[in-house]
Write a protein that holds these residues in place. Structure first.
Motif, PDB file in Angstrom:
ATOM      1  N   TYR A  92       0.839  -1.205   0.000  1.00 48.37           N
ATOM      2  CA  TYR A  92       0.000   0.000   0.000  1.00 48.37           C
ATOM      3  C   TYR A  92       0.875   1.256   0.000  1.00 48.37           C
ATOM      4  O   TYR A  92       0.613   2.202  -0.736  1.00 48.37           O
ATOM      5  N   PHE A  93       1.940   1.259   0.805  1.00 50.10           N
ATOM      6  CA  PHE A  93       2.857   2.404   0.820  1.00 50.10           C
ATOM      7  C   PHE A  93       3.487   2.616  -0.549  1.00 50.10           C
ATOM      8  O   PHE A  93       3.601   3.744  -1.026  1.00 50.10           O
ATOM      9  N   MET A  94       3.906   1.528  -1.185  1.00 48.41           N
ATOM     10  CA  MET A  94       4.558   1.646  -2.497  1.00 48.41           C
ATOM     11  C   MET A  94       3.594   2.207  -3.540  1.00 48.41           C
ATOM     12  O   MET A  94       3.959   3.101  -4.301  1.00 48.41           O
ATOM     13  N   ILE A  95       2.367   1.702  -3.550  1.00 55.91           N
ATOM     14  CA  ILE A  95       1.432   2.182  -4.566  1.00 55.91           C
ATOM     15  C   ILE A  95       0.972   3.603  -4.255  1.00 55.91           C
ATOM     16  O   ILE A  95       0.754   4.397  -5.170  1.00 55.91           O
ATOM     17  N   CYS A  96       0.863   3.958  -2.983  1.00 59.91           N
ATOM     18  CA  CYS A  96       0.497   5.341  -2.631  1.00 59.91           C
ATOM     19  C   CYS A  96       1.595   6.308  -3.071  1.00 59.91           C
ATOM     20  O   CYS A  96       1.296   7.383  -3.594  1.00 59.91           O
ATOM     21  N   GLU A  97       2.841   5.925  -2.853  1.00 63.39           N
ATOM     22  CA  GLU A  97       3.952   6.781  -3.276  1.00 63.39           C
ATOM     23  C   GLU A  97       3.913   6.988  -4.793  1.00 63.39           C
ATOM     24  O   GLU A  97       4.044   8.115  -5.282  1.00 63.39           O
ATOM     25  N   SER A  98       3.684   5.914  -5.531  1.00 63.83           N
ATOM     26  CA  SER A  98       3.574   6.022  -6.994  1.00 63.83           C
ATOM     27  C   SER A  98       2.382   6.882  -7.391  1.00 63.83           C
ATOM     28  O   SER A  98       2.468   7.691  -8.323  1.00 63.83           O
ATOM     29  N   TYR A  99       1.283   6.716  -6.671  1.00 64.28           N
ATOM     30  CA  TYR A  99       0.067   7.485  -6.958  1.00 64.28           C
ATOM     31  C   TYR A  99       0.304   8.980  -6.744  1.00 64.28           C
ATOM     32  O   TYR A  99      -0.020   9.805  -7.602  1.00 64.28           O
ATOM     33  N   PHE A 100       0.914   9.336  -5.612  1.00 65.00           N
ATOM     34  CA  PHE A 100       1.147  10.755  -5.319  1.00 65.00           C
ATOM     35  C   PHE A 100       2.134  11.369  -6.315  1.00 65.00           C
ATOM     36  O   PHE A 100       1.998  12.533  -6.696  1.00 65.00           O
ATOM     37  N   GLN A 101       3.116  10.590  -6.769  1.00 63.86           N
ATOM     38  CA  GLN A 101       4.031  11.074  -7.806  1.00 63.86           C
ATOM     39  C   GLN A 101       3.298  11.236  -9.136  1.00 63.86           C
ATOM     40  O   GLN A 101       3.524  12.207  -9.863  1.00 63.86           O
ATOM     41  N   ALA A 102       2.416  10.291  -9.443  1.00 67.98           N
ATOM     42  CA  ALA A 102       1.684  10.321 -10.711  1.00 67.98           C
ATOM     43  C   ALA A 102       0.747  11.523 -10.786  1.00 67.98           C
ATOM     44  O   ALA A 102       0.578  12.110 -11.866  1.00 67.98           O
ATOM     45  N   ILE A 103       0.167  11.898  -9.660  1.00 69.48           N
ATOM     46  CA  ILE A 103      -0.745  13.049  -9.642  1.00 69.48           C
ATOM     47  C   ILE A 103      -0.037  14.292 -10.173  1.00 69.48           C
ATOM     48  O   ILE A 103      -0.641  15.120 -10.842  1.00 69.48           O
ATOM     49  N   ARG A 104       1.252  14.384  -9.922  1.00 68.60           N
ATOM     50  CA  ARG A 104       2.011  15.571 -10.323  1.00 68.60           C
ATOM     51  C   ARG A 104       2.420  15.576 -11.795  1.00 68.60           C
ATOM     52  O   ARG A 104       2.605  16.633 -12.373  1.00 68.60           O
ATOM     53  N   ASN A 105       2.572  14.377 -12.405  1.00 75.21           N
ATOM     54  CA  ASN A 105       3.098  14.411 -13.764  1.00 75.21           C
ATOM     55  C   ASN A 105       2.683  13.275 -14.690  1.00 75.21           C
ATOM     56  O   ASN A 105       3.268  13.103 -15.738  1.00 75.21           O
ATOM     57  N   ALA A 106       1.698  12.480 -14.346  1.00 81.58           N
ATOM     58  CA  ALA A 106       1.277  11.371 -15.193  1.00 81.58           C
ATOM     59  C   ALA A 106      -0.021  11.706 -15.932  1.00 81.58           C
ATOM     60  O   ALA A 106      -0.694  12.687 -15.624  1.00 81.58           O
ATOM     61  N   THR A 107      -0.341  10.847 -16.884  1.00 76.25           N
ATOM     62  CA  THR A 107      -1.590  11.028 -17.625  1.00 76.25           C
ATOM     63  C   THR A 107      -2.762  10.593 -16.752  1.00 76.25           C
ATOM     64  O   THR A 107      -2.594   9.793 -15.815  1.00 76.25           O
ATOM     65  N   PRO A 108      -3.964  11.074 -17.045  1.00 75.87           N
ATOM     66  CA  PRO A 108      -5.140  10.637 -16.283  1.00 75.87           C
ATOM     67  C   PRO A 108      -5.324   9.114 -16.294  1.00 75.87           C
ATOM     68  O   PRO A 108      -5.706   8.536 -15.280  1.00 75.87           O
ATOM     69  N   ALA A 109      -5.019   8.477 -17.398  1.00 74.31           N
ATOM     70  CA  ALA A 109      -5.165   7.019 -17.471  1.00 74.31           C
ATOM     71  C   ALA A 109      -4.189   6.322 -16.522  1.00 74.31           C
ATOM     72  O   ALA A 109      -4.554   5.344 -15.854  1.00 74.31           O
ATOM     73  N   GLN A 110      -2.953   6.816 -16.440  1.00 78.91           N
ATOM     74  CA  GLN A 110      -1.969   6.231 -15.526  1.00 78.91           C
ATOM     75  C   GLN A 110      -2.389   6.438 -14.071  1.00 78.91           C
ATOM     76  O   GLN A 110      -2.251   5.534 -13.247  1.00 78.91           O
ATOM     77  N   ILE A 111      -2.898   7.601 -13.777  1.00 76.19           N
ATOM     78  CA  ILE A 111      -3.368   7.899 -12.417  1.00 76.19           C
ATOM     79  C   ILE A 111      -4.532   6.981 -12.052  1.00 76.19           C
ATOM     80  O   ILE A 111      -4.582   6.444 -10.948  1.00 76.19           O
ATOM     81  N   GLU A 112      -5.435   6.778 -12.999  1.00 74.74           N
ATOM     82  CA  GLU A 112      -6.608   5.928 -12.740  1.00 74.74           C
ATOM     83  C   GLU A 112      -6.191   4.486 -12.442  1.00 74.74           C
ATOM     84  O   GLU A 112      -6.731   3.855 -11.529  1.00 74.74           O
ATOM     85  N   VAL A 113      -5.231   3.957 -13.182  1.00 75.54           N
ATOM     86  CA  VAL A 113      -4.756   2.591 -12.952  1.00 75.54           C
ATOM     87  C   VAL A 113      -4.157   2.468 -11.546  1.00 75.54           C
ATOM     88  O   VAL A 113      -4.445   1.519 -10.815  1.00 75.54           O
ATOM     89  N   LEU A 114      -3.319   3.427 -11.172  1.00 78.11           N
ATOM     90  CA  LEU A 114      -2.721   3.410  -9.831  1.00 78.11           C
ATOM     91  C   LEU A 114      -3.785   3.550  -8.748  1.00 78.11           C
ATOM     92  O   LEU A 114      -3.722   2.884  -7.711  1.00 78.11           O
ATOM     93  N   ASP A 115      -4.769   4.407  -8.981  1.00 74.16           N
ATOM     94  CA  ASP A 115      -5.834   4.600  -7.998  1.00 74.16           C
ATOM     95  C   ASP A 115      -6.663   3.329  -7.824  1.00 74.16           C
ATOM     96  O   ASP A 115      -7.042   2.990  -6.703  1.00 74.16           O
ATOM     97  N   MET A 116      -6.925   2.631  -8.904  1.00 75.81           N
ATOM     98  CA  MET A 116      -7.670   1.369  -8.814  1.00 75.81           C
ATOM     99  C   MET A 116      -6.882   0.347  -7.994  1.00 75.81           C
ATOM    100  O   MET A 116      -7.443  -0.350  -7.145  1.00 75.81           O
ATOM    101  N   GLY A 117      -5.581   0.270  -8.230  1.00 81.40           N
ATOM    102  CA  GLY A 117      -4.743  -0.635  -7.453  1.00 81.40           C
ATOM    103  C   GLY A 117      -4.691  -0.255  -5.988  1.00 81.40           C
ATOM    104  O   GLY A 117      -4.765  -1.113  -5.105  1.00 81.40           O
TER     105      GLY A 117
END
Length: 158
Positions: free
Chosen positions: A92-117
Motif C-alpha cells: 500500500y505504501f509503495m502504490i500510494c507513493e507512486s500514486y502521489f508522484q503520478a498526480i504531479r506528472n502522469a496522464t489521467p489514465a496512468q493515475i486511474e490505474v494506480l488509484d484502482m490498485g
C-alpha cells in the motif's frame, strides 16, 4: 448493520503522538481526512459494550496495534498483531507513493490505474482488519477503510 447509529459510533479518534512518524504533506492530509471522514460517518460496535458513542485512542506498542476504546461505563484495550498486515501495508505504501508522484506528472489514465490498485489493496486490508477484529469490534467496510489509513499512519514510523 446501519452506519452512523448514535449508540454504535466513534465520537473521537486520537493517534498516539509517540507512535506517529513525521509525515509528508500528502500523508498528513490523508491522515486528517481519514479522521474527519471517520467521525462524520462510522459504525463501531465493541463486543460487550452497552452503547456509545466511543472514544478511540490508537497507537503502537512492541509492533502491535493498540486500540483503547472508552465510553460511559466501558473501557477496553484491544491489541492486534500487525504481522498479517505487513505485506499489505508495504504494498500500500509503495502504490500510494507512486500514486502521489503520478498526480504531479502522469496522464489521467496512468493515475486511474494506480488509484484502482490503491483502492483494491485498501479494500483487501480493510477486510482483513474486519476479520481480525471479529469478536472484539464490529465495523462496516468504510469504517474499517478509514481505520486502516490510520494504522498506516502509525506503522510508517516502525
Amino acid at each position: 448493520m446501519a452506519t452512523s447509529s448514535t449508540s454504535h459510533r466513534l465520537q473521537s479518534v486520537q493517534l498516539d503522538e509517540d507512535s506517529l512518524a513525521a509525515a509528508s504533506r500528502d500523508q498528513e492530509q490523508e491522515r486528517q481526512i481519514a479522521i474527519f471522514d471517520l467521525l462524520e460517518d462510522n459504525y463501531f460496535a465493541p463486543e460487550g459494550a452497552n452503547g456509545g458513542p466511543y472514544d478511540l485512542h490508537m497507537g503502537l506498542m512492541d509492533n502491535r496495534l493498540v486500540l483503547d476504546v472508552r465510553a460511559s461505563g466501558y473501557e477496553r484495550r484491544h491489541i492486534l498483531s500487525l504481522s498479517p498486515f505487513r505485506s499489505l501495508i508495504r504494498d500500500y505504501f509503495m502504490i500510494c507513493e507512486s500514486y502521489f508522484q503520478a498526480i504531479r506528472n502522469a496522464t489521467p489514465a496512468q493515475i486511474e490505474v494506480l488509484d484502482m490498485g490503491r483502492r483494491g489493496l485498501h479494500n483487501e486490508a480493510s477486510e482483513l482488519l474486519m476479520t481480525r477484529l471479529k469478536g472484539k469490534i464490529e465495523t462496516d467496510l468504510d469504517t474499517s477503510r478509514r481505520l486502516f489509513t490510520l494504522i498506516c499512519a502509525l506503522y510508517r514510523r516502525g
